[in-house]
Each structure stands twice: as structure tokens, then as C-alpha cells.
Design an enzyme around this catalytic site. Structure first.
Site, PDB file in Angstrom:
ATOM      1  CD  GLU A   1      45.432  45.210  39.021  1.00 35.35           C
ATOM      2  OE1 GLU A   1      45.920  44.125  38.666  1.00 35.35           O
ATOM      3  OE2 GLU A   1      44.207  45.463  38.932  1.00 35.35           O
TER       4      GLU A   1
ATOM      5  CD  GLU B   1      44.417  43.515  34.269  1.00 32.79           C
ATOM      6  OE1 GLU B   1      44.045  42.345  34.142  1.00 32.79           O
ATOM      7  OE2 GLU B   1      45.484  43.808  34.813  1.00 32.79           O
TER       8      GLU B   1
HETATM    9  C1  GCO Z   1      44.024  41.569  37.060  1.00 34.99           C
HETATM   10  C2  GCO Z   1      43.020  42.054  37.935  1.00 34.99           C
HETATM   11  C3  GCO Z   1      43.198  41.704  39.385  1.00 34.99           C
HETATM   12  C4  GCO Z   1      43.988  40.442  39.676  1.00 34.99           C
HETATM   13  C5  GCO Z   1      45.475  40.731  39.773  1.00 34.99           C
HETATM   14  C6  GCO Z   1      46.270  39.462  40.051  1.00 34.99           C
HETATM   15  O1  GCO Z   1      44.935  42.350  36.782  1.00 34.99           O
HETATM   16  O2  GCO Z   1      43.904  40.437  36.598  1.00 34.99           O
HETATM   17  O3  GCO Z   1      42.961  43.468  37.863  1.00 34.99           O
HETATM   18  O4  GCO Z   1      41.858  41.551  39.747  1.00 34.99           O
HETATM   19  O5  GCO Z   1      43.562  39.900  40.895  1.00 34.99           O
HETATM   20  O6  GCO Z   1      45.963  41.251  38.600  1.00 34.99           O
HETATM   21  O7  GCO Z   1      46.041  38.548  39.029  1.00 34.99           O
END
Ligand code: GCO
Length: 450
Positions: free
Chosen positions: A362, A174
Site C-alpha cells: 500500500e 496492518e
Molecule cells: C490502512 C488500511 C487501508 C487504509 C489506507 C489509507 O493501511 O490503514 O490498510 O484500509 O484505507 O491505508 O489510510
């Protein structure tokens, strides 16, 4: 345990080759912040600063995954989850960010990898999940062009030591989030602000993404190489042209700016003029060094954003209308629960013809989870996951490219500036006792995958 009814969904609907997994990140779960030679990361330093993290939470212990990894790997197996995404802590491998290598760090991740493989679980490594070595930050961190070299040397060490057994890699997690929050807004580590820090970090991180991928391609036989992007479905608040244009600028920043250079399309400067300032940092042959032919792209979509034009917001001229202001159902992160966002994002990224494979690396939700008599009935999270899987099914039936789904996250963990207030886990963690309790959502996912 009688099978939890999941009347609408069946794993077989997604196809035998569809990948099922769960995602985590080193700083959010490991703890052991200075164990066995580990150096300080920017998040170790940031959490030690007063007022940076809600309730003064820190990750000195987190989920204590560093010590309890075998127990958690056993839980992954108990949940029938075949793929486990975790990140490497750069400062365990190279405490100051550069050579020498800390053998204890290598040994630790070898134990994780070997335990996963012995348990029949496929390891998926994220090389960078936001925890830059603090020593490198003292040299400018990602605003320093040398960061590309520092990162490349770190990737080479990981490829050398783990590439014989680990074939699935994600280079950077990200980039839009950690550069925006950490180098423009200052609300994440390292807490830097301003457009110059942001644009320098943006460019160097994008160069590092391609450089790291090239090293993996060179050093890891049969590597499946990807990288992950935060992405959000963006809608204008009204059909007023100003709002439509504002939404397009937000979409350019949040969904296009980091992926298009690695796809060989360059930065989308025409649609977001502030990106033209990047030319101050782009050197002659950089544009050839931004692109890489990834085997897959990881998309991380949680919600949608609704945008209206605003002359008050510099560089982007737009503001997001919060879920609260729109009076819609939202999670503990304040993110609207809007499953069609996942379908819309898949449709959008399928338009890039040179993306070979898309995996949702994710997706998940934070809700208040109450542990009662040893159980957590997190039916909202179960429904969130089911509803988003329905959207993936819809996308697949429409012929869209989506080949996998990883839940964020295995256990409740350290949610950055939110601390432990936001619980995303399929497994509940009592942070006073480190007791794990599989939630309803975890039990449902286990049944679904069985
Ligand atoms: C993100 C990160 C994760 C977060 C999850 C929830 O996507 O920000 O990869 O570390 O914890 O997304 O916010």
C-alpha cells in the site's frame, strides 16, 4: 490518448519481475452489507453507532463493488494493472464467524477470482482486513484467545475453496493499526480501550498471523504467503536525548512490535518496557508459535512522523508532532507528504535478514478531488506516486530488497473513521450515482504500465 509525459520514470527501470498492483479492502468497497446471507462485522456495528464516523458515513453501499465488480475489474484491465489486491469479508464466508459456511459467500468470491483470471489479472487475497464478525466480538473478539482458533478455521475454509486458483495471500492487514485504534484508543471498531484489551489483542493477532500462514502453507500448493504491516519513518524532533529515546520507543511500537515475533525475534520488550505486560498472556509454547517463514512481507508506508518526548503520554512517553504543527505539506489525512520516508523504511526493514522479499502493498494519498467536466486533474496524487516510485528506484539502485508496488487504492472508498472525506482512488467515485471517472493519476499509471 497521447502518452502522458512521465519524464523521470519508466517501468523498465524497475526490472521485468517487479510487481505492479492496486489494493482494496472488502469493507471499504463492497457495500451489500447484508446481502446473500452476510453476517454483521464489527465495522457494520461500529458505523451504525452515532458519532463514530465523520459525517455519519457508513458502508452499507460504499462503492457497491459487490454488484459492480465486473465493471471495476474491467477498469483494472483498462489501467494495465496486472495484480489486484482485495480482501475476503469473513462474515460473507462464515456469517457468525464460525461454521457453518455460507455458500453464497463462497460463490461470490469465486466469481471475483474467476473474473480476474479471465481478465488476465492476478488475484492477491488479504484474509483479514479489519472486519471481524460481530458475533465473535460479543465473545471478546481478538481479546479472546479462542480468536486464534476462529481465525484458523476461517483461513482453512478460504484455502480450501480458493487455493486452487489463488496463489498470492496476505494473512492479516496492518495489525498495529486495527489493534491500536480498535482495542486501545477505541477510535476504530470495535471501539474498545485500554492497555489490557490492546495487549491481549496484540498477542492473539500475532499468534493468528502465524497460525493462518501455516494453514495456507499446508493447504495451498505453491502458495506465495505474506502478511502486511503499517510502517512509518520515525524521526526525533530534536537531537535532545529525551526526544531521541522517545522516537526509539515510537519506532519500536509502530514498526517492530508486530513483525519481530513473526521473524522469530520475539516481542521487542527491552526497548518498550510496557510490552513486558504481554507475559501475562503468553503461554508456554506460544513463542514457538509466533514465528513463520513468510515468502514476502507487505509494507504499507505513507509518511513519516516526528516525535518529541512527553511525560503526559502513558506507556510510550512520546507524542507525534502533527504535519500541521510542523507547517509541512500534507494530505487530506493530515499526513506529511515526505517521499524519502519510503526509502528510509525500506532501508530499515532490509536490516531484517530473514525477510525474503519486500513488497509495498500500500502507498497512496488522499487529496481533495474535484470532478470538473468529467475529469479529475489530481496532479498532486500523480506527483505523490511518481515521487514515491523515485524512492523505490533509489532503494533498488542501493541494492535494497523491494519487489513490488501496489497503489492504495483502485477507487475512492470508505476510509474508516474518515468516511468518504478522504479520497485515495486512482478512480473517482460519485457516491450519489456510483459513476466512476479515471483520474489523471489513473491515466498516468496506465501509461506508465503500458
Ligand atoms: C490502512 C488500511 C487501508 C487504509 C489506507 C489509507 O493501511 O490503514 O490498510 O484500509 O484505507 O491505508 O489510510
Amino acid at each position: 490518448m497521447n502518452k502522458i509525459e512521465n519524464s523521470f520514470l519508466n517501468k523498465n527501470q524497475f526490472g521485468d519481475d517487479f510487481l505492479w498492483g492496486v489494493s482494496t479492502a472488502a469493507f471499504q468497497i463492497e457495500g451489500a452489507h447484508d446481502a446473500d446471507g452476510k453476517g454483521s462485522s464489527i465495522w457494520d456495528v461500529f458505523t451504525a453507532q452515532k458519532g463514530k464516523v465523520k459525517n455519519g458515513h457508513h458502508a452499507l453501499t460504499a462503492c457497491d463493488f459487490y454488484n459492480s465488480y465486473q465493471n471495476d475489474i474491467d477498469l483494472i484491465r483498462e489501467l494495465n494493472i496486472p495484480n489486484f489486491r482485495f480482501s475476503i469479508s469473513w462474515t460473507r464466508i462464515m456469517p457468525t464467524g464460525i461454521h457453518p459456511v455460507n455458500q453464497a459467500g463462497i460463490d461470490y468470491y469465486n466469481k471475483i477470482i474467476d473474473s480476474l483470471l479471465a481478465s488476465g489479472i492476478e488475484p492477491w487475497i488479504t484474509l483479514y482486513h479489519w472486519d471481524l464478525p460481530h458475533v465473535l466480538e460479543t465473545k471478546g473478539g481478538w481479546t479472546n484467545r479462542e480468536s486464534v482458533t476462529w481465525f484458523s478455521e476461517y483461513v482453512a475454509v478460504c484455502a480450501q475453496h480458493f487455493g486452487d486458483r489463488v496463489k498470492n495471500w496476505m494473512v492479516i492487514n496492518e495489525p498495529s493499526v486495527f489493534t491500536g485504534a480498535g482495542y486501545f484508543l477505541g477510535i476504530h471498531a470495535p471501539g474498545k480501550k485500554g492497555i489490557t484489551n490492546y495487549l491481549k489483542a496484540m498477542h492473539h493477532v500475532t499468534l493468528a498471523t502465524a497460525a493462518g500462514a501455516k494453514i495456507l502453507r499446508d493447504k495451498v500448493q505453491d502458495a506465495n504467503i505474506g502478511t502486511t504491516f503499517s510502517c512509518t519513518h520515525i524521526e526525533p524532533a530534536t537531537q535532545n536525548q529525551k526526544d531521541i529515546d522517545a522516537a526509539k520507543r515510537v519506532d519500536t511500537l509502530l514498526n517492530r512490535t508486530f513483525i519481530e515475533p513473526i521473524l522469530g525475534l520475539g516481542y521487542p520488550q527491552a526497548d518498550l518496557p510496557v510490552l513486558k505486560k504481554l507475559n501475562n498472556y503468553i503461554l508456554a509454547d506460544d513463542l514457538n508459535n509466533l514465528a513463520f517463514d513468510f515468502d514476502f512481507i507487505g509494507l504499507q508506508c505513507y509518511t513519516r512522523e516526528v516525535v518529541k518526548s512527553s511525560i503526559l503520554i502513558p506507556y510510550i512517553g512520546a507524542e507525534l508532532i502533527s504535519a500541521e504543527k510542523r507547517n509541512v505539506i500534507s494530505t487530506d489525512m493530515g499526513w506529511e507528504v515526505y517521499p524519502p520516508a519510503l526509502y528510509e523504511v525500506l532501508k530499515k526493514f532490509n536490516e531484517y535478514k530473514n525477510i525474503k522479499k519486500i513488497i509495498i502493498t500500500e502507498n497512496g494519498a488522499a487529496f481533495p478531488d474535484i470532478l470538473t467536466n468529467g475529469k479529475v486533474y489530481d496532479i498532486k496524487r500523480t506527483h505523490y506516486i511518481q515521487d514515491h516510485l523515485e524512492q523505490i528506484l533509489k532503494a533498488k539502485k542501493d541494492g535494497l530488497n523491494v519487489e513490488g508496488y501496489f497503489v492504495w487504492s483502485l477507487t475512492d472508498n470508505f476510509e474508516w473513521a474518515e468516511g468518504y472525506n478522504a479520497r485515495f482512488g486512482l478512480i473517482h467515485v460519485d457516491f450519489d450515482t456510483q459513476q466512476r471517472t479515471i483520474k489523471h493519476s489513473g491515466l498516468w499509471f496506465k501509461d506508465f504500465l503500458s
